[in-house]
Design a protein around this motif. Structure first.
Motif, mmCIF file in Angstrom:
data_model
loop_
_atom_site.group_PDB
_atom_site.id
_atom_site.type_symbol
_atom_site.label_atom_id
_atom_site.label_comp_id
_atom_site.label_asym_id
_atom_site.label_seq_id
_atom_site.Cartn_x
_atom_site.Cartn_y
_atom_site.Cartn_z
ATOM 1 N N THR A 152 -15.551 26.956 -4.901
ATOM 2 C CA THR A 152 -14.536 27.042 -3.839
ATOM 3 C C THR A 152 -13.512 28.127 -4.160
ATOM 4 O O THR A 152 -13.145 28.930 -3.287
ATOM 5 C CB THR A 152 -13.846 25.673 -3.682
ATOM 6 N N SER A 197 -22.911 22.280 -0.604
ATOM 7 C CA SER A 197 -22.561 23.607 -0.111
ATOM 8 C C SER A 197 -21.730 23.506 1.178
ATOM 9 O O SER A 197 -20.795 24.294 1.393
ATOM 10 C CB SER A 197 -23.841 24.409 0.133
ATOM 11 N N PHE A 207 -24.182 28.317 -8.248
ATOM 12 C CA PHE A 207 -23.505 28.067 -9.523
ATOM 13 C C PHE A 207 -24.389 27.278 -10.475
ATOM 14 O O PHE A 207 -25.260 26.510 -10.052
ATOM 15 C CB PHE A 207 -22.158 27.347 -9.275
ATOM 16 N N GLU A 244 -32.676 22.447 -9.407
ATOM 17 C CA GLU A 244 -31.479 21.930 -8.725
ATOM 18 C C GLU A 244 -30.639 23.055 -8.131
ATOM 19 O O GLU A 244 -29.844 22.825 -7.222
ATOM 20 C CB GLU A 244 -30.659 21.002 -9.636
ATOM 21 N N TYR A 257 -14.895 25.606 -8.962
ATOM 22 C CA TYR A 257 -15.049 27.047 -9.222
ATOM 23 C C TYR A 257 -15.690 27.760 -8.032
ATOM 24 O O TYR A 257 -15.295 28.890 -7.690
ATOM 25 C CB TYR A 257 -15.907 27.290 -10.464
ATOM 26 N N VAL A 307 -24.580 29.798 6.031
ATOM 27 C CA VAL A 307 -25.627 28.883 6.481
ATOM 28 C C VAL A 307 -26.102 28.075 5.282
ATOM 29 O O VAL A 307 -26.218 28.608 4.178
ATOM 30 C CB VAL A 307 -26.820 29.603 7.143
ATOM 31 N N THR A 308 -26.359 26.798 5.532
ATOM 32 C CA THR A 308 -26.878 25.948 4.460
ATOM 33 C C THR A 308 -28.041 25.140 5.015
ATOM 34 O O THR A 308 -28.122 24.891 6.228
ATOM 35 C CB THR A 308 -25.829 24.943 3.941
ATOM 36 N N ASN A 340 -27.952 20.171 2.386
ATOM 37 C CA ASN A 340 -27.152 20.693 1.270
ATOM 38 C C ASN A 340 -25.671 20.371 1.484
ATOM 39 O O ASN A 340 -24.847 21.232 1.784
ATOM 40 C CB ASN A 340 -27.383 22.196 1.108
ATOM 41 N N ILE A 365 -32.594 26.941 -1.421
ATOM 42 C CA ILE A 365 -32.483 28.378 -1.154
ATOM 43 C C ILE A 365 -33.822 28.903 -0.650
ATOM 44 O O ILE A 365 -34.831 28.861 -1.367
ATOM 45 C CB ILE A 365 -32.036 29.134 -2.421
ATOM 46 N N VAL A 386 -18.202 23.067 0.304
ATOM 47 C CA VAL A 386 -17.540 24.325 -0.076
ATOM 48 C C VAL A 386 -17.091 25.063 1.188
ATOM 49 O O VAL A 386 -15.945 25.520 1.279
ATOM 50 C CB VAL A 386 -18.465 25.217 -0.936
ATOM 51 N N HIS A 432 -21.367 23.992 -14.405
ATOM 52 C CA HIS A 432 -20.053 24.356 -13.858
ATOM 53 C C HIS A 432 -19.787 23.729 -12.492
ATOM 54 O O HIS A 432 -18.845 24.122 -11.815
ATOM 55 C CB HIS A 432 -19.936 25.887 -13.775
ATOM 56 N N TRP A 433 -20.640 22.800 -12.092
ATOM 57 C CA TRP A 433 -20.366 22.095 -10.836
ATOM 58 C C TRP A 433 -19.237 21.085 -11.053
ATOM 59 O O TRP A 433 -19.027 20.587 -12.168
ATOM 60 C CB TRP A 433 -21.613 21.329 -10.351
ATOM 61 N N GLY A 434 -18.555 20.768 -9.974
ATOM 62 C CA GLY A 434 -17.564 19.687 -10.009
ATOM 63 C C GLY A 434 -16.198 20.090 -10.529
ATOM 64 O O GLY A 434 -15.380 19.239 -10.851
ATOM 65 N N HIS A 435 -15.925 21.402 -10.614
ATOM 66 C CA HIS A 435 -14.613 21.869 -11.087
ATOM 67 C C HIS A 435 -13.878 22.685 -10.034
ATOM 68 O O HIS A 435 -12.799 23.212 -10.306
ATOM 69 C CB HIS A 435 -14.782 22.732 -12.341
HETATM 70 C C1 LIG Z 1 -23.109 24.525 -3.695
HETATM 71 C C2 LIG Z 1 -22.466 24.467 -5.070
HETATM 72 C C3 LIG Z 1 -21.959 25.844 -5.477
HETATM 73 C C4 LIG Z 1 -21.296 23.495 -5.006
HETATM 74 O O1 LIG Z 1 -20.754 23.351 -6.302
HETATM 75 P P1 LIG Z 1 -19.525 22.356 -6.542
HETATM 76 O O2 LIG Z 1 -19.199 22.430 -7.966
HETATM 77 O O3 LIG Z 1 -19.810 21.045 -5.923
HETATM 78 O O4 LIG Z 1 -18.392 23.034 -5.653
HETATM 79 P P2 LIG Z 1 -16.930 23.409 -6.079
HETATM 80 O O5 LIG Z 1 -16.954 24.429 -7.158
HETATM 81 O O6 LIG Z 1 -16.187 23.759 -4.861
HETATM 82 O O7 LIG Z 1 -16.378 22.090 -6.700
HETATM 83 C C5 LIG Z 1 -15.986 21.043 -5.852
HETATM 84 C C6 LIG Z 1 -16.099 19.740 -6.562
HETATM 85 O O8 LIG Z 1 -15.325 19.810 -7.757
HETATM 86 C C7 LIG Z 1 -14.287 18.822 -7.697
HETATM 87 N N1 LIG Z 1 -13.114 19.458 -8.332
HETATM 88 C C8 LIG Z 1 -12.697 19.213 -9.583
HETATM 89 N N2 LIG Z 1 -11.650 19.987 -9.879
HETATM 90 C C9 LIG Z 1 -11.380 20.742 -8.782
HETATM 91 C C10 LIG Z 1 -10.411 21.721 -8.466
HETATM 92 N N3 LIG Z 1 -9.492 22.114 -9.367
HETATM 93 N N4 LIG Z 1 -10.445 22.293 -7.250
HETATM 94 C C11 LIG Z 1 -11.353 21.942 -6.329
HETATM 95 N N5 LIG Z 1 -12.314 20.999 -6.583
HETATM 96 C C12 LIG Z 1 -12.323 20.409 -7.796
HETATM 97 C C13 LIG Z 1 -14.135 18.463 -6.244
HETATM 98 O O9 LIG Z 1 -13.660 17.142 -6.080
HETATM 99 C C14 LIG Z 1 -15.538 18.616 -5.724
HETATM 100 O O10 LIG Z 1 -16.325 17.503 -5.977
HETATM 101 P P3 LIG Z 1 -16.998 16.705 -4.734
HETATM 102 O O11 LIG Z 1 -17.736 17.695 -3.892
HETATM 103 O O12 LIG Z 1 -17.873 15.733 -5.436
HETATM 104 O O13 LIG Z 1 -15.867 16.111 -3.999
HETATM 105 C C15 LIG Z 1 -23.480 23.960 -6.124
HETATM 106 O O14 LIG Z 1 -23.915 22.688 -5.750
HETATM 107 C C16 LIG Z 1 -24.675 24.893 -6.276
HETATM 108 O O15 LIG Z 1 -24.585 25.947 -6.899
HETATM 109 N N6 LIG Z 1 -25.839 24.467 -5.746
HETATM 110 C C17 LIG Z 1 -27.084 25.212 -5.910
HETATM 111 C C18 LIG Z 1 -27.115 26.489 -5.116
HETATM 112 C C19 LIG Z 1 -26.910 26.262 -3.643
HETATM 113 O O16 LIG Z 1 -27.480 25.345 -3.054
HETATM 114 N N7 LIG Z 1 -26.111 27.122 -3.033
HETATM 115 C C20 LIG Z 1 -25.808 27.066 -1.638
HETATM 116 C C21 LIG Z 1 -26.882 27.636 -0.812
HETATM 117 S S1 LIG Z 1 -26.426 27.508 0.916
#
Ligand SMILES: CC(C)(COP(=O)(O)OP(=O)(O)OC[C@H]1O[C@@H](n2cnc3c(N)ncnc32)[C@H](O)[C@@H]1OP(=O)(O)O)[C@@H](O)C(=O)NCCC(=O)NCCS
Length: 188
Positions: free
Chosen positions: A123, A152, A112, A30, A121, A144-145, A149, A35, A155, A116-119
């Motif tokens: 961003t 991403s 990430f 996942e 972090y 680029v994604t 994705n 990537i 973000v 630790h997704w969904g917090h």
């Molecule tokens: C891309 C990736 C980093 C996104 O992780 P993520 O946890 O969704 O992103 P964030 O840390 O910004 O968190 C945002 C989510 O947390 C929620 N959230 C909770 N508390 C929050 C806060 N205090 N501030 C901001 N967002 C918060 C948001 O609502 C958002 O959820 P949503 O997207 O469902 O609306 C993750 O999916 C990942 O590592 N994927 C695998 C690697 C990858 O594909 N990398 C990118 C290659 S291009």
């Protein structure tokens, strides 16, 4: 590479002792599925050690590979506070010969751990690195994604990057392209 601090996070250089976390992170489909052109999970501890060695040799005043660590460790306390990777580096241009050559652009990226997704972090960490890069002298940073994705892409949008549509310009891949530009000085 400078360490950075945000409200909830510390961004610091990777250390050799972090190899267990790096393997845990990149051995997950996942995490790896979007990537590269031929995604593969990491399998060996030695690969994690090598990844850290390469990250630690990045030699540029603004580029870096940061270990993103939570200030408040997860419960139970024995679990690692590490959350993921934040990257700022040269992005290769598409081309016919390998290794691909630098495009001259700089990309920001994030990987990430699913715990630790969904917090917010990713961003929070990405916003800090982007701001440091644009205030530190880079005129433009791209991301680029893979077109699918969407996590991403969200973000990118949350940190204020502009979506420019799809491009084949980098990595010999069709990517969704985002950019951020340094604020222009205002005339007096
Ligand atoms: C891309 C990736 C980093 C996104 O992780 P993520 O946890 O969704 O992103 P964030 O840390 O910004 O968190 C945002 C989510 O947390 C929620 N959230 C909770 N508390 C929050 C806060 N205090 N501030 C901001 N967002 C918060 C948001 O609502 C958002 O959820 P949503 O997207 O469902 O609306 C993750 O999916 C990942 O590592 N994927 C695998 C690697 C990858 O594909 N990398 C990118 C290659 S291009």
């Amino acid at each position: 590479m400078i360490s950075l601090e945000t409200e909830r996070l510390i961004l610091r250089p990777w250390e050799p002792e972090d190899a267990g976390f790096v393997l845990n992170l990149y051995s997950r489909w996942e995490v790896q599925r979007f990537i590269g052109n031929h995604p593969q999970v990491m399998r060996e501890f030695a690969e994690a050690e090598e990844r850290i060695r390469v990250w630690r040799t990045m030699d540029h005043p603004l580029h870096g590979a940061w270990a993103v660590q939570l200030k408040e460790p997860l419960q139970p306390k024995t679990r690692t506070p590490l959350a993921g990777t934040l990257l700022l580096k040269s992005i290769p241009a598409s081309g016919e010969t390998l290794p691909l050559q630098p495009s001259g652009d700089t990309e920001i990226g994030w990987h990430f751990h699913p715990d630790h997704w969904g917090h917010g972090y990713a961003t929070e960490a990405a916003a800090a690195v982007l701001a440091t890069a644009l205030h530190g002298g880079l005129d433009r940073v791209v991301a680029v994604t893979a077109p699918a994705n969407t996590a991403s892409q969200r973000v990118c949008q949350r940190i204020g990057m502009t979506r420019l549509g799809q491009t084949n310009r980098y990595y010999n891949a069709l990517c969704e392209l985002f950019e951020a530009r340094a604020p222009q000085p205002q005339p007096d």
